[in-house]
Design a protein around this motif. Structure first.
Motif, PDB file in Angstrom:
ATOM      1  N   ASP A  24       0.721  -1.114   0.116  1.00 13.15           N
ATOM      2  CA  ASP A  24      -0.015   0.014   0.016  1.00 13.15           C
ATOM      3  C   ASP A  24       0.944   1.341  -0.011  1.00 13.15           C
ATOM      4  O   ASP A  24       0.479   2.391  -0.322  1.00 13.15           O
ATOM      5  N   LYS A  25       2.173   1.046   0.213  1.00  7.16           N
ATOM      6  CA  LYS A  25       3.088   2.193   0.213  1.00  7.16           C
ATOM      7  C   LYS A  25       3.560   2.400  -1.324  1.00  7.16           C
ATOM      8  O   LYS A  25       4.282   3.483  -1.444  1.00  7.16           O
ATOM      9  N   ARG A  26       3.482   1.563  -2.015  1.00 10.58           N
ATOM     10  CA  ARG A  26       3.981   1.776  -3.275  1.00 10.58           C
ATOM     11  C   ARG A  26       3.390   2.843  -4.037  1.00 10.58           C
ATOM     12  O   ARG A  26       2.040   3.095  -4.033  1.00 10.58           O
ATOM     13  N   GLN A  27       4.152   3.432  -4.994  1.00 14.71           N
ATOM     14  CA  GLN A  27       3.285   4.625  -5.690  1.00 14.71           C
ATOM     15  C   GLN A  27       2.143   4.119  -6.739  1.00 14.71           C
ATOM     16  O   GLN A  27       1.075   4.844  -6.586  1.00 14.71           O
ATOM     17  N   ALA A  28       2.375   3.089  -7.138  1.00 14.87           N
ATOM     18  CA  ALA A  28       1.161   2.554  -7.880  1.00 14.87           C
ATOM     19  C   ALA A  28      -0.128   2.380  -7.261  1.00 14.87           C
ATOM     20  O   ALA A  28      -1.388   2.574  -7.626  1.00 14.87           O
ATOM     21  N   THR A  48      -5.156  -3.066  -3.977  1.00 14.32           N
ATOM     22  CA  THR A  48      -3.638  -2.653  -4.014  1.00 14.32           C
ATOM     23  C   THR A  48      -3.068  -3.666  -4.613  1.00 14.32           C
ATOM     24  O   THR A  48      -2.165  -3.046  -5.407  1.00 14.32           O
ATOM     25  N   LYS A  90      -3.595  -2.844  -8.349  1.00 25.22           N
ATOM     26  CA  LYS A  90      -2.863  -1.508  -8.856  1.00 25.22           C
ATOM     27  C   LYS A  90      -1.526  -1.671  -9.079  1.00 25.22           C
ATOM     28  O   LYS A  90      -0.902  -1.167  -9.627  1.00 25.22           O
ATOM     29  N   THR A  91      -0.844  -2.674  -8.164  1.00 25.05           N
ATOM     30  CA  THR A  91       0.556  -2.753  -8.247  1.00 25.05           C
ATOM     31  C   THR A  91       0.910  -4.208  -9.177  1.00 25.05           C
ATOM     32  O   THR A  91       2.236  -4.126  -9.301  1.00 25.05           O
ATOM     33  N   LYS A 110      -1.280   4.178  -4.897  1.00 23.69           N
ATOM     34  CA  LYS A 110      -1.779   5.431  -4.232  1.00 23.69           C
ATOM     35  C   LYS A 110      -2.647   5.889  -5.358  1.00 23.69           C
ATOM     36  O   LYS A 110      -3.140   7.178  -5.225  1.00 23.69           O
ATOM     37  N   GLN A 111      -2.817   5.598  -6.636  1.00 24.92           N
ATOM     38  CA  GLN A 111      -3.913   5.986  -7.488  1.00 24.92           C
ATOM     39  C   GLN A 111      -5.320   6.119  -7.023  1.00 24.92           C
ATOM     40  O   GLN A 111      -5.693   5.143  -6.487  1.00 24.92           O
ATOM     41  N   GLU A 112      -5.911   7.141  -7.129  1.00 23.73           N
ATOM     42  CA  GLU A 112      -7.292   7.357  -6.643  1.00 23.73           C
ATOM     43  C   GLU A 112      -8.228   6.584  -7.137  1.00 23.73           C
ATOM     44  O   GLU A 112      -9.244   6.059  -6.510  1.00 23.73           O
TER      45      GLU A 112
END
Length: 252
Positions: A105-109, A133, A136-137, A111-113
């Motif tokens: 959940d800390k990875r940049q990918a 998560t 998305k990652t 965090k996309q809303e």
């Protein structure tokens, strides 16, 4: 007498053109062909469910491994206070474990809303956020129609490959992969898509086998299997943290 040819599963079946028996025979073979095509369609549309590959089960994980994972809060006991290492891991459970183990959940990918639409995982589902998560990652993927099948049990090949994806798959050349996997008696059962990932897990010392040294890639992954995998990962992380940094001596 002329013959008709009906194609099914790559084979050609001759059918004699006879007014008395042709309609029944022809209809039967047509149904056979349709059945074959339907089977192929199902295999490409829906996931293959975990199935037992060998009669011998993997040994139950040592309680020390389980305790390490519980202390790290990567897995939990079930509501009655027991761990049940023999129980199987679902895709939703795997997603939840990997998010915690690798801080996905800390990875940049992650965090996309914009949420990914997953028809069989509504936003009130207990693992909804974790599934979002891993999707998305790109650690886990959905099936056709963005279905996730959260309750589906995973095979050991799937679980090990997805774990390696989160950990980081080593880009071994094919020859190295072969050398790593060959010592295992059931190497032929490892799917091609999982070979590099499983070679990564083996090279890092994360793998557990049965008493005959089999990986059993097509058998269902258990909670005990996952506890062993995570405990070895934690052990590796601890060793890396304890490795002293040798200062660089500048020469003038």
């Amino acid at each position: 007498m002329k013959e008709l040819l009906v194609h099914s599963g790559g084979n050609r079946y001759p059918v004699k053109k006879n007014a008395k028996n042709h309609p029944k025979t022809f209809l039967s073979l047509c149904l056979l062909a349709i059945g074959t095509l339907t089977s192929v369609t199902l295999l490409t549309t829906y996931p293959v469910f975990a199935q037992e590959q060998a009669t011998e089960k993997l040994p139950v994980t040592n309680s020390d491994y389980i305790q390490k994972v519980l202390e790290a809060k990567l897995m939990d006991n079930l509501p009655d206070g027991n761990f049940y290492p023999e129980r199987l891991i679902s895709r939703a459970e795997l997603a939840s474990i990997l998010v915690k183990a690798f801080y996905l959940d800390k990875r940049q990918a992650a965090k996309q809303e914009k949420a990914i639409v997953v028809p069989d995982v509504p936003n009130y589902y207990w693992a909804y956020q974790d599934i979002q998560t891993v999707l998305k990652t790109d650690i886990m993927k959905g099936y056709r129609g963005n279905m996730f099948f959260p309750n589906q049990k995973v095979t050991r090949a799937e679980g090990l490959a997805i774990f390696a994806q989160a950990y980081g798959v080593f880009q071994f050349p094919d020859q190295t992969i072969k050398e790593i996997l060959t010592p295992y008696p059931d190497v032929a059962y490892i799917p091609n898509w999982a070979r590099r990932a499983i070679a990564t897990v083996i090279s890092e010392g994360f793998i557990n086998t049965d008493t005959n040294g089999n990986i059993n890639p097509l058998s269902p992954m258990t909670r005990g299997d996952m506890a062993y995998l995570l405990s070895k990962y934690l052990q590796r992380q601890q060793k890396q943290a304890e490795t002293p940094i040798v200062p660089t001596i500048l020469q003038f």
